[in-house]
Design a protein around this motif. Structure first.
Motif, PDB file in Angstrom:
ATOM      1  N   MET A   1       0.835  -1.174   0.000  1.00 36.10           N
ATOM      2  CA  MET A   1       0.000   0.000   0.000  1.00 36.10           C
ATOM      3  C   MET A   1       0.885   1.245   0.000  1.00 36.10           C
ATOM      4  O   MET A   1       1.874   1.313   0.706  1.00 36.10           O
ATOM      5  N   TYR A   2       0.545   2.227  -0.796  1.00 35.89           N
ATOM      6  CA  TYR A   2       1.320   3.451  -0.935  1.00 35.89           C
ATOM      7  C   TYR A   2       1.103   4.365   0.266  1.00 35.89           C
ATOM      8  O   TYR A   2      -0.026   4.559   0.711  1.00 35.89           O
ATOM      9  N   ARG A   3       2.191   4.915   0.767  1.00 36.48           N
ATOM     10  CA  ARG A   3       2.140   5.957   1.785  1.00 36.48           C
ATOM     11  C   ARG A   3       3.216   6.991   1.453  1.00 36.48           C
ATOM     12  O   ARG A   3       4.329   6.612   1.094  1.00 36.48           O
ATOM     13  N   PRO A   4       2.896   8.275   1.574  1.00 38.30           N
ATOM     14  CA  PRO A   4       3.916   9.299   1.317  1.00 38.30           C
ATOM     15  C   PRO A   4       5.080   9.143   2.293  1.00 38.30           C
ATOM     16  O   PRO A   4       4.884   8.795   3.450  1.00 38.30           O
ATOM     17  N   ARG A   5       6.288   9.416   1.821  1.00 39.63           N
ATOM     18  CA  ARG A   5       7.475   9.290   2.671  1.00 39.63           C
ATOM     19  C   ARG A   5       7.645  10.469   3.609  1.00 39.63           C
ATOM     20  O   ARG A   5       8.324  10.367   4.615  1.00 39.63           O
ATOM     21  N   GLU A   6       7.057  11.600   3.248  1.00 39.65           N
ATOM     22  CA  GLU A   6       7.191  12.809   4.057  1.00 39.65           C
ATOM     23  C   GLU A   6       5.796  13.360   4.360  1.00 39.65           C
ATOM     24  O   GLU A   6       4.856  13.120   3.610  1.00 39.65           O
ATOM     25  N   PRO A   7       5.654  14.126   5.442  1.00 45.25           N
ATOM     26  CA  PRO A   7       4.340  14.697   5.765  1.00 45.25           C
ATOM     27  C   PRO A   7       3.968  15.835   4.813  1.00 45.25           C
ATOM     28  O   PRO A   7       4.827  16.447   4.194  1.00 45.25           O
ATOM     29  N   PHE A   8       2.682  16.104   4.707  1.00 50.07           N
ATOM     30  CA  PHE A   8       2.169  17.195   3.876  1.00 50.07           C
ATOM     31  C   PHE A   8       2.304  18.502   4.670  1.00 50.07           C
ATOM     32  O   PHE A   8       1.467  18.827   5.491  1.00 50.07           O
ATOM     33  N   THR A   9       3.386  19.240   4.409  1.00 53.00           N
ATOM     34  CA  THR A   9       3.687  20.422   5.215  1.00 53.00           C
ATOM     35  C   THR A   9       3.492  21.742   4.477  1.00 53.00           C
ATOM     36  O   THR A   9       3.512  22.796   5.095  1.00 53.00           O
ATOM     37  N   THR A  10       3.313  21.703   3.163  1.00 55.05           N
ATOM     38  CA  THR A  10       3.160  22.931   2.390  1.00 55.05           C
ATOM     39  C   THR A  10       1.680  23.278   2.253  1.00 55.05           C
ATOM     40  O   THR A  10       0.869  22.422   1.925  1.00 55.05           O
ATOM     41  N   THR A  11       1.343  24.529   2.500  1.00 57.73           N
ATOM     42  CA  THR A  11      -0.039  24.993   2.379  1.00 57.73           C
ATOM     43  C   THR A  11      -0.256  25.583   0.997  1.00 57.73           C
ATOM     44  O   THR A  11       0.529  26.402   0.533  1.00 57.73           O
ATOM     45  N   ALA A  12      -1.324  25.147   0.333  1.00 53.48           N
ATOM     46  CA  ALA A  12      -1.662  25.651  -0.997  1.00 53.48           C
ATOM     47  C   ALA A  12      -3.147  26.008  -1.029  1.00 53.48           C
ATOM     48  O   ALA A  12      -3.956  25.404  -0.320  1.00 53.48           O
ATOM     49  N   GLU A  13      -3.481  26.987  -1.855  1.00 48.94           N
ATOM     50  CA  GLU A  13      -4.876  27.353  -2.048  1.00 48.94           C
ATOM     51  C   GLU A  13      -5.309  26.866  -3.425  1.00 48.94           C
ATOM     52  O   GLU A  13      -4.618  27.076  -4.414  1.00 48.94           O
ATOM     53  N   LEU A  14      -6.453  26.186  -3.477  1.00 45.54           N
ATOM     54  CA  LEU A  14      -6.969  25.598  -4.713  1.00 45.54           C
ATOM     55  C   LEU A  14      -7.948  26.551  -5.380  1.00 45.54           C
ATOM     56  O   LEU A  14      -8.855  27.077  -4.729  1.00 45.54           O
ATOM     57  N   PHE A  15      -7.762  26.768  -6.687  1.00 44.04           N
ATOM     58  CA  PHE A  15      -8.671  27.588  -7.485  1.00 44.04           C
ATOM     59  C   PHE A  15      -9.157  26.755  -8.664  1.00 44.04           C
ATOM     60  O   PHE A  15      -8.353  26.111  -9.338  1.00 44.04           O
ATOM     61  N   ASN A  16     -10.458  26.773  -8.911  1.00 45.25           N
ATOM     62  CA  ASN A  16     -11.042  26.110 -10.077  1.00 45.25           C
ATOM     63  C   ASN A  16     -11.749  27.146 -10.935  1.00 45.25           C
ATOM     64  O   ASN A  16     -12.263  28.139 -10.424  1.00 45.25           O
ATOM     65  N   PRO A  17     -11.786  26.931 -12.258  1.00 51.42           N
ATOM     66  CA  PRO A  17     -12.389  27.933 -13.130  1.00 51.42           C
ATOM     67  C   PRO A  17     -13.914  27.917 -13.084  1.00 51.42           C
ATOM     68  O   PRO A  17     -14.535  26.871 -12.929  1.00 51.42           O
ATOM     69  N   THR A  18     -14.472  29.105 -13.200  1.00 49.43           N
ATOM     70  CA  THR A  18     -15.895  29.274 -13.442  1.00 49.43           C
ATOM     71  C   THR A  18     -16.001  30.139 -14.689  1.00 49.43           C
ATOM     72  O   THR A  18     -15.120  30.969 -14.955  1.00 49.43           O
ATOM     73  N   TYR A  19     -17.026  29.933 -15.466  1.00 52.53           N
ATOM     74  CA  TYR A  19     -17.153  30.650 -16.737  1.00 52.53           C
ATOM     75  C   TYR A  19     -18.342  31.593 -16.671  1.00 52.53           C
ATOM     76  O   TYR A  19     -19.415  31.239 -16.201  1.00 52.53           O
ATOM     77  N   GLU A  20     -18.119  32.811 -17.140  1.00 48.15           N
ATOM     78  CA  GLU A  20     -19.148  33.845 -17.157  1.00 48.15           C
ATOM     79  C   GLU A  20     -19.288  34.337 -18.596  1.00 48.15           C
ATOM     80  O   GLU A  20     -18.299  34.633 -19.261  1.00 48.15           O
ATOM     81  N   ASN A  21     -20.513  34.401 -19.079  1.00 50.27           N
ATOM     82  CA  ASN A  21     -20.775  34.841 -20.439  1.00 50.27           C
ATOM     83  C   ASN A  21     -20.860  36.366 -20.457  1.00 50.27           C
ATOM     84  O   ASN A  21     -21.774  36.951 -19.898  1.00 50.27           O
ATOM     85  N   VAL A  22     -19.870  37.007 -21.108  1.00 46.76           N
ATOM     86  CA  VAL A  22     -19.830  38.466 -21.217  1.00 46.76           C
ATOM     87  C   VAL A  22     -19.912  38.818 -22.693  1.00 46.76           C
ATOM     88  O   VAL A  22     -19.001  38.542 -23.462  1.00 46.76           O
ATOM     89  N   GLN A  23     -21.015  39.405 -23.093  1.00 49.87           N
ATOM     90  CA  GLN A  23     -21.265  39.812 -24.480  1.00 49.87           C
ATOM     91  C   GLN A  23     -21.019  38.661 -25.458  1.00 49.87           C
ATOM     92  O   GLN A  23     -20.377  38.816 -26.496  1.00 49.87           O
ATOM     93  N   GLY A  24     -21.530  37.484 -25.102  1.00 48.68           N
ATOM     94  CA  GLY A  24     -21.444  36.333 -25.987  1.00 48.68           C
ATOM     95  C   GLY A  24     -20.128  35.579 -25.951  1.00 48.68           C
ATOM     96  O   GLY A  24     -19.930  34.623 -26.690  1.00 48.68           O
ATOM     97  N   VAL A  25     -19.215  35.994 -25.090  1.00 46.05           N
ATOM     98  CA  VAL A  25     -17.911  35.333 -24.978  1.00 46.05           C
ATOM     99  C   VAL A  25     -17.754  34.784 -23.562  1.00 46.05           C
ATOM    100  O   VAL A  25     -17.988  35.497 -22.582  1.00 46.05           O
ATOM    101  N   ASN A  26     -17.384  33.514 -23.460  1.00 47.93           N
ATOM    102  CA  ASN A  26     -17.156  32.919 -22.144  1.00 47.93           C
ATOM    103  C   ASN A  26     -15.825  33.386 -21.576  1.00 47.93           C
ATOM    104  O   ASN A  26     -14.779  33.187 -22.179  1.00 47.93           O
ATOM    105  N   LYS A  27     -15.880  34.023 -20.413  1.00 47.08           N
ATOM    106  CA  LYS A  27     -14.685  34.493 -19.716  1.00 47.08           C
ATOM    107  C   LYS A  27     -14.412  33.552 -18.550  1.00 47.08           C
ATOM    108  O   LYS A  27     -15.313  33.206 -17.799  1.00 47.08           O
ATOM    109  N   LYS A  28     -13.148  33.150 -18.422  1.00 52.67           N
ATOM    110  CA  LYS A  28     -12.760  32.252 -17.345  1.00 52.67           C
ATOM    111  C   LYS A  28     -12.335  33.067 -16.134  1.00 52.67           C
ATOM    112  O   LYS A  28     -11.515  33.962 -16.238  1.00 52.67           O
ATOM    113  N   LYS A  29     -12.932  32.759 -14.993  1.00 58.68           N
ATOM    114  CA  LYS A  29     -12.548  33.372 -13.728  1.00 58.68           C
ATOM    115  C   LYS A  29     -12.274  32.247 -12.748  1.00 58.68           C
ATOM    116  O   LYS A  29     -12.932  31.208 -12.782  1.00 58.68           O
ATOM    117  N   TYR A  30     -11.291  32.438 -11.882  1.00 56.26           N
ATOM    118  CA  TYR A  30     -10.941  31.409 -10.912  1.00 56.26           C
ATOM    119  C   TYR A  30     -11.543  31.747  -9.556  1.00 56.26           C
ATOM    120  O   TYR A  30     -11.456  32.871  -9.081  1.00 56.26           O
TER     121      TYR A  30
END
Length: 110
Positions: A1-30
């Protein structure tokens, strides 16, 4: 069974895209999808030689707990630098416990 060799010590912020229709064009915003702890390794980036021009691409490997909302379209912000996921994150052993992914530093905003 897989286990990481080191602990998860780095903090990261996750961003996912959302799309907004502006004048007929989809704009990607995170939109922020929360904070996660991860193992972040750069190994000095990836060396490339294109047309006899040497360069180093800012890449890293990230391991973290499994989250189905982390996709190839996601961004991770670590410190003041943003990284985009390259390819699909790997669900290690298909157990939905850990994932591993390759990321590349995001540059510019154009």
């Amino acid at each position: 069974m897989y286990r990481p060799r080191e602990p998860f010590t780095t903090t990261a912020e996750l961003f996912n895209p959302t799309y907004e229709n502006v004048q007929g064009v989809n704009k990607k915003k995170y939109k922020s999808f929360g904070i996660l702890q991860c193992l972040f390794k750069t190994y000095g980036g990836t060396e490339v030689n294109i047309n006899n021009v040497y360069g180093v691409i800012d890449t890293a490997t990230i391991e973290t707990w499994f989250r189905p909302d982390i996709t190839s379209a996601s961004l991770l912000k670590i410190g003041n630098k943003s990284y985009e996921v390259v390819g699909e994150p790997e669900d290690i052993n298909q157990r939905h416990k850990y994932i591993k992914m390759k990321v590349r530093g995001k540059k510019g905003g154009a």
